[in-house]
Design a protein around this motif. Structure first.
Motif, mmCIF file in Angstrom:
data_model
loop_
_atom_site.group_PDB
_atom_site.id
_atom_site.type_symbol
_atom_site.label_atom_id
_atom_site.label_comp_id
_atom_site.label_asym_id
_atom_site.label_seq_id
_atom_site.Cartn_x
_atom_site.Cartn_y
_atom_site.Cartn_z
ATOM 1 N N TYR A 1 16.792 10.505 35.447
ATOM 2 C CA TYR A 1 16.688 11.323 34.237
ATOM 3 C C TYR A 1 18.067 11.680 33.698
ATOM 4 O O TYR A 1 18.979 12.026 34.447
ATOM 5 C CB TYR A 1 15.905 12.608 34.554
ATOM 6 C CG TYR A 1 14.582 12.321 35.188
ATOM 7 C CD1 TYR A 1 13.460 12.037 34.422
ATOM 8 C CD2 TYR A 1 14.445 12.309 36.578
ATOM 9 C CE1 TYR A 1 12.243 11.762 35.003
ATOM 10 C CE2 TYR A 1 13.236 12.027 37.167
ATOM 11 C CZ TYR A 1 12.133 11.750 36.386
ATOM 12 O OH TYR A 1 10.928 11.460 36.958
ATOM 13 N N GLU B 1 15.946 12.445 29.224
ATOM 14 C CA GLU B 1 15.405 11.097 29.045
ATOM 15 C C GLU B 1 15.409 10.413 30.408
ATOM 16 O O GLU B 1 16.432 10.403 31.095
ATOM 17 C CB GLU B 1 16.252 10.284 28.072
ATOM 18 C CG GLU B 1 15.742 8.861 27.889
ATOM 19 C CD GLU B 1 16.616 8.068 26.923
ATOM 20 O OE1 GLU B 1 16.273 6.915 26.637
ATOM 21 O OE2 GLU B 1 17.627 8.633 26.466
ATOM 22 N N ALA C 1 4.908 10.024 34.459
ATOM 23 C CA ALA C 1 5.265 11.105 33.542
ATOM 24 C C ALA C 1 4.297 12.272 33.674
ATOM 25 O O ALA C 1 4.699 13.439 33.785
ATOM 26 C CB ALA C 1 5.269 10.579 32.112
ATOM 27 N N ILE D 1 4.960 16.178 35.066
ATOM 28 C CA ILE D 1 4.604 17.416 34.362
ATOM 29 C C ILE D 1 3.733 18.298 35.244
ATOM 30 O O ILE D 1 3.934 19.522 35.338
ATOM 31 C CB ILE D 1 3.865 17.077 33.049
ATOM 32 C CG1 ILE D 1 4.809 16.379 32.087
ATOM 33 C CG2 ILE D 1 3.312 18.343 32.406
ATOM 34 C CD1 ILE D 1 4.139 15.899 30.822
ATOM 35 N N TRP E 1 5.769 20.047 37.972
ATOM 36 C CA TRP E 1 6.975 20.787 37.556
ATOM 37 C C TRP E 1 6.777 22.288 37.755
ATOM 38 O O TRP E 1 5.720 22.838 37.442
ATOM 39 C CB TRP E 1 7.264 20.468 36.100
ATOM 40 C CG TRP E 1 8.584 21.000 35.605
ATOM 41 C CD1 TRP E 1 8.789 22.131 34.895
ATOM 42 C CD2 TRP E 1 9.849 20.400 35.798
ATOM 43 N NE1 TRP E 1 10.114 22.285 34.618
ATOM 44 C CE2 TRP E 1 10.804 21.224 35.172
ATOM 45 C CE3 TRP E 1 10.283 19.246 36.448
ATOM 46 C CZ2 TRP E 1 12.158 20.930 35.170
ATOM 47 C CZ3 TRP E 1 11.635 18.952 36.440
ATOM 48 C CH2 TRP E 1 12.559 19.788 35.809
ATOM 49 N N ILE F 1 7.154 15.692 28.128
ATOM 50 C CA ILE F 1 7.692 14.363 28.450
ATOM 51 C C ILE F 1 7.416 13.395 27.315
ATOM 52 O O ILE F 1 6.300 13.313 26.830
ATOM 53 C CB ILE F 1 7.058 13.815 29.743
ATOM 54 C CG1 ILE F 1 7.318 14.789 30.895
ATOM 55 C CG2 ILE F 1 7.548 12.428 30.055
ATOM 56 C CD1 ILE F 1 6.680 14.361 32.182
ATOM 57 N N LYS G 1 12.349 18.252 27.204
ATOM 58 C CA LYS G 1 11.594 17.009 26.991
ATOM 59 C C LYS G 1 12.106 15.926 27.933
ATOM 60 O O LYS G 1 13.288 15.690 28.021
ATOM 61 C CB LYS G 1 11.713 16.529 25.544
ATOM 62 C CG LYS G 1 11.061 17.479 24.553
ATOM 63 C CD LYS G 1 11.097 16.910 23.163
ATOM 64 C CE LYS G 1 10.407 17.837 22.171
ATOM 65 N NZ LYS G 1 10.402 17.287 20.818
ATOM 66 N N LEU G 2 11.158 15.245 28.598
ATOM 67 C CA LEU G 2 11.487 14.169 29.531
ATOM 68 C C LEU G 2 11.016 12.858 28.928
ATOM 69 O O LEU G 2 9.841 12.665 28.699
ATOM 70 C CB LEU G 2 10.783 14.409 30.869
ATOM 71 C CG LEU G 2 10.907 13.308 31.930
ATOM 72 C CD1 LEU G 2 12.343 13.143 32.331
ATOM 73 C CD2 LEU G 2 10.040 13.645 33.124
ATOM 74 N N THR G 3 11.939 11.943 28.632
ATOM 75 C CA THR G 3 11.598 10.669 27.989
ATOM 76 C C THR G 3 11.663 9.556 29.026
ATOM 77 O O THR G 3 12.725 9.306 29.578
ATOM 78 C CB THR G 3 12.568 10.359 26.850
ATOM 79 O OG1 THR G 3 12.567 11.446 25.934
ATOM 80 C CG2 THR G 3 12.178 9.064 26.148
#
Length: 814
Positions: free
Chosen positions: A565, A580, A619, A623, A626, A636, A808-810
């Motif tokens: 990440y 990301e 993903a 979440i 987390w 995400i 935000k996690l891409t």
């Protein structure tokens, strides 16, 4: 007294004359009857002879057609056996659990089971539930491979007798090969079990009549398969049983292919039987045509003719008797005879007409059977069987006359996309159109064949050099490349062509065909719509390509993929606003494999959808796991491939995963590229709209690198655009790139969209973007990619402060 004597003499003379007249009448009548019956019987015999000859030819052609189909089916099964055996030879040996990774190679719809047995006949592994260690040393295929000198199974395909499977509890036909090594000798047996009834479908379209049958018999006289037009439990019940040894097909002194007359062993009915020994297998193909059906029409005509002739005979006899008794009615008798002769001629004319019609029907049926055996039913081109025959003939001529020839292997580019987007009927129309264009582009003496799917092969004979083959390829690409319209849409089609030249690239048909196929894949790799000549280096590249595909599929099964990440920060406040994640693959031998190497290859072999689904699952799992209390809420964004948008049901997958992991869809964002939208605009827009209806956010990635950015930006309902790193590299020093970035940011602000700049690596980048009004940045200047645990430590170390937007996690799959 004299008068009395004269009267007696006159009476005697009258009787003598009467007997002489009667004798003439009888002789005349006998002559007519003999001629009538001789003609009738000769016509009946001729009809039966013609019908029998036509039926023998039809039976032989049907046996040849079924033999070709069966040989192709067995070759595919044997290819799977060899492939699995090679894979096992390259691994740890005969150990449980390995078949699952190889079973995908065998795509036969009739597959029941794949199993491996060790040298003692114990079951090592199977694709069906089983008890490890079960002993199968009594099976015929094991015994034949264990004792090759007795069973004749020295490293060749063995097709066993039908048996009731101990594991599957179904009738199975076992295809097996011996497993051995140079050091240890016999190691065991690899076996594939196939449903013998499935081979019946190979004969579904053969015209064998209602009572006819097609069967497969081994050299051991055991019946492997029986196919009938109608349901016949009595005949199907004979599968696995042996035929009598005195049958002609088992006589070693007879030809390997012949047509004989036999009575059925099952129900004693007479049949015209065509048998044919297969070239490479100890199997016999038999086609049974019922004599009842073959001679049905002929017998009806014969019965009709005999009835008519019998009637005529009666008339003639009555006429003769009446003539003998009543001489005064001779005129009437002659009229009756004339009428009888006219009726006979009419009957003969009708019979001749019906025989002619039957002959025409038989000839038409024979032509149809020949077409089925040697031509592709869709395009009318020669099929694989006829291609092999013509190619072998061309090679013999080339070797005799010291002439070169070329094999051109053609494959349509992006044909699967046409099928997926426009439907299979349009795909079939495209194949027919392409076949016609290829035929027009080559010389009349050249052979064009369809090998299956979207693959074609051209045999170009009598070429002087490789340049001549290149000219042929250029003409074909030019002809096929002309735009056409199918399904109401204009299409631009291209070909990738591989070329192998005889004798430089091989001295036999299989080698030339394989090398041309290898060269075709090299043309695909070179960007498609081109031609490549075979070279030795290509063979090594093909092996490397196969190795990469197997390694990728194993990587998914063995969980060799991972995610790292890279944080993103808000440019105005400097606070963390997302991360990301990038996909990484750690190969057990090569180490870290660059994403630019394996991601495009996964798209090419159709594995990207499965890989993308794994990324989505990871993903949602991230979440769900987390810790919002410590690190704040997490949303995400997942970058998806074009295939996920245009072929699969992406919205359904996302909906299912959010429900499975019990997360809020609003914490998930999907990133798409312009390429994914352009490929199938209507479907892509429908997919993205459905994602929005689920509450999932949508972002447009790599903005500005496509051909229609502004048009699709107007049509797409999105939340964010990401500026590609290529614009930022020189934006702070190059006025043109800088103005483009400023224009993108101003346009996004006007449309109320967020902007993320990728690839920020210097303070100059930050100063420029801040001045331009960019919302978020990411790059090595912010932080390098890191594992999830390190990301949590990074946040805990002070990079997450106060109340802030959800990070935000891409997840990026490239």
């Amino acid at each position: 007294m004299t008068s009395s004597t004269g009267d007696r003499g006159f009476a005697m003379a009258e009787r003598k004359g009467s007997w002489g007249l009667n004798g003439l009448i009888v002789a005349f009548a006998a002559l007519i009857l003999a001629a009538l019956w001789a003609t009738t019987l000769n016509q009946i015999a001729h009809d039966r002879m013609v019908t029998k000859a036509a039926a023998r030819q039809q039976a032989a052609d049907l046996a040849r057609a079924f033999d070709a189909r069966l040989a192709e089916r067995i070759e595919r099964i044997d290819h799977g056996l060899k492939h699995i055996r090679r894979e096992m030879a390259g691994g740890p040996g005969l150990v449980p659990g390995r078949l699952a990774e190889f079973a995908k190679v065998v795509t036969d719809s009739a597959l029941i089971q794949i199993a491996v047995f060790d040298a003692q006949g114990r079951l090592v592994d199977s694709t069906l539930p089983h008890a490890k260690g079960d002993n199968f040393s009594d099976r015929d295929y094991y015994l034949a491979h264990r004792n090759p000198s007795a069973g004749g199974a020295e490293d060749r395909l063995l097709i066993g007798r039908p048996a009731l499977g101990r594991i599957s509890q179904r009738w199975t036909l076992h295809f097996s090969r011996r497993i051995e090594s140079a050091e240890d000798g016999f190691l065991g047996v690899l076996m594939i079990a196939i449903d013998p009834f499935a081979f019946s479908h190979l004969a579904d379209d053969l015209p064998i009549g209602e009572e006819g049958a097609v069967s497969i018999v081994g050299s051991d006289r055991a019946i492997r398969m029986i196919h009938t037009r109608r349901d016949d439990p009595l005949r199907r019940g004979w599968i696995g049983r042996e035929l009598p040894g005195d049958r002609p097909q088992f006589d070693p002194t007879r030809p390997t292919a012949d047509v004989v007359r036999l009575h059925s062993t099952i129900d004693a009915r007479p049949f015209m039987v065509a048998y044919r020994w297969m070239d490479n297998q100890p199997l016999i193909v038999l086609v049974h045509l019922s004599e009842t059906e073959i001679f049905g029409r002929v017998n009806e005509r014969a019965e009709f003719l005999l009835t008519a002739v019998t009637g005529m005979s009666g008339i003639i006899l009555l006429f003769a008797a009446g003539l003998a008794v009543l001489g005064r009615r001779q005129h009437r008798a002659r009229l009756d005879l004339a009428a009888a002769n006219h009726l006979l001629r009419e009957n003969e004319r009708v019979l001749e007409q019906r025989v002619a019609e039957r002959t025409v029907a038989l000839e038409r049926s024979n032509r149809h059977v020949h077409t089925l055996a040697y031509h592709d039913t869709l395009t009318g081109l020669p099929n694989r069987t006829l291609f092999a025959d013509r190619a072998a003939h061309a090679l013999r001529g080339g070797a005799r006359d010291a002439r070169k020839l070329a094999i051109l292997f053609l494959d349509l580019d992006q044909f699967k996309t046409v099928n997926d987007t426009l439907g299979h009927p349009v795909g079939d129309e495209l194949l027919v159109a392409v076949a016609g264009r290829i035929r027009q582009a080559v010389r009349p003496a050249d052979t064009v064949a369809r090998m299956g799917g979207d693959e074609f092969v051209v045999i170009a004979e009598g070429i002087a050099s490789a340049n001549d083959a290149a000219h042929v390829a250029e003409r074909i690409m030019a002809a096929v490349g002309t735009p056409l319209s199918l399904g109401g849409r204009p299409l631009n089609i291209s070909l990738s062509i591989g070329i192998a030249v005889f004798p430089d690239d091989g001295g036999d048909v299989p080698t030339l065909l394989k090398n041309a196929d290898t060269a075709m894949y090299a043309a695909k790799t070179a960007g498609r719509n081109t031609a490549r000549f075979f070279s030795a280096a290509m063979s090594m590249a093909a092996e490397q390509r196969l190795g990469m595909e197997l390694a990728l599929r194993r990587a998914l099964e063995r969980q060799e993929f991972t995610l790292v990440y890279q944080p993103k920060i808000a440019l105005a406040s400097g606070r963390l606003c997302g991360v990301e994640a990038l996909l990484r693959w750690r190969h057990p031998e090569r180490g870290w494999v660059p994403p630019a190497e394996f991601i495009p290859f996964a798209e090419e072999i159709g594995l990207i959808e499965q890989l993308g689904a794994w990324v989505l699952d990871q993903a949602c799992r991230a979440i769900a796991g987390w810790d919002d209390t410590r690190f704040g809420p997490l949303s995400i964004a997942v970058n998806v491939a074009a295939a996920q948008v245009n072929r699969g049901d992406l919205a359904a997958v996302v909906d299912g995963l959010t429900r499975q992991h019990r997360i809020d869809p609003g914490r998930l964002e999907i990133e798409v590229t312009e390429t994914a939208v352009i490929a199938d605009t209507d479907r892509a827009l429908a997919t993205l709209n459905r994602l929005r209806s689920l509450g999932v956010a949508v972002a447009l990635d790599d903005f500005g690198t496509g051909y229609s950015s502004l048009m699709y930006l107007r049509r797409l309902d999105i939340d964010t655009i990401k500026i590609d790193r290529s614009f930022l590299m020189n934006a702070h020093v190059d006025s043109r790139d800088g103005e483009i970035v400023r224009l993108i940011i101003r346009m996004a602000q006007t449309l109320h969209l967020s902007v993320v700049a990728e690839g920020v690596e210097t303070e100059e980048h930050v100063a420029f973007l801040k001045d331009a009004g960019c919302d978020m940045i990411q790059g090595y200047l912010v932080a390098r990619p890191m594992p999830l645990a390190d990301l949590q430590d990074w946040i805990a170390a002070g990079h997450s402060a106060g109340s802030r937007p959800p990070p935000k996690l891409t997840l990026v799959s490239r």
